[in-house]
Design a protein around this motif. Sequence first.
Motif: not given
Length: 230
Positions: A122-125, A137-138, A179-180
């Motif tokens: 899990p996380g932002a790439v 892009g994400y 972060l979420p």
Amino acid sequence: MTRPFLYLLRAGLLGLLCLISPALWAASLQAELVDTQGQPLTGAVLTLQGPLGAEAEPVTALMDQQAKQFVPNVLVVRSGTKVAFPNSDNIRHHVYSFSPAKRFELRLYQGTPSAPVLFDTPGAVVLGCNIHDWMVGYVYVTDDPWFAVSDAQGRVQLDSLPVGSYAVSLWHPQAPDMLPQAAGTLVLGELQTRQRFTLAMQASTVVAPPQGPASAFGDAFKKAKRDAAP
């Protein structure tokens, strides 16, 4: 019990489940995602952690490259999903990420690489192209089973959800520290729920792909830029 009786009992239970099941999955959510000034947010992610464990299995998702851009700009997938990176341009791209949630490299290519990339953390790439520096892009990876990305009007629609209580999380590429953000609890009933969510945002700047050490890809990148620059 006799076999005919067991057959009738089983048929009755199946019939009862057929009557109950639609009610259990009758919830839907129409959400509006805005910033602190009330402006709609495009490419914002909403995820739900719900009461039941029945959810779709991860499938292969697509992150295309069109007109020297990642399409979609924001892709959300569940942990354990494989993502394919087709290149629909008539030039070559070199996709990479140095994000902690997923480090990978797809060397200079056209068409579709032979194998998709597994996103299991899990996380932002943050994605980049080593040939075209403006391409960013994400891929947002979540353990939550229900999720969606907002459209140009900041709207999100989720249907066929189990009735019950959900923990809501929000994310956007311009969220502080990427972060979420927890957005409280939402109770969904059999009628459609409409809700507005506000995300705190940092300064409006493009988040560039994290850069690795100069020797990460070496002279091959320099040569690729010379050979493939349009």
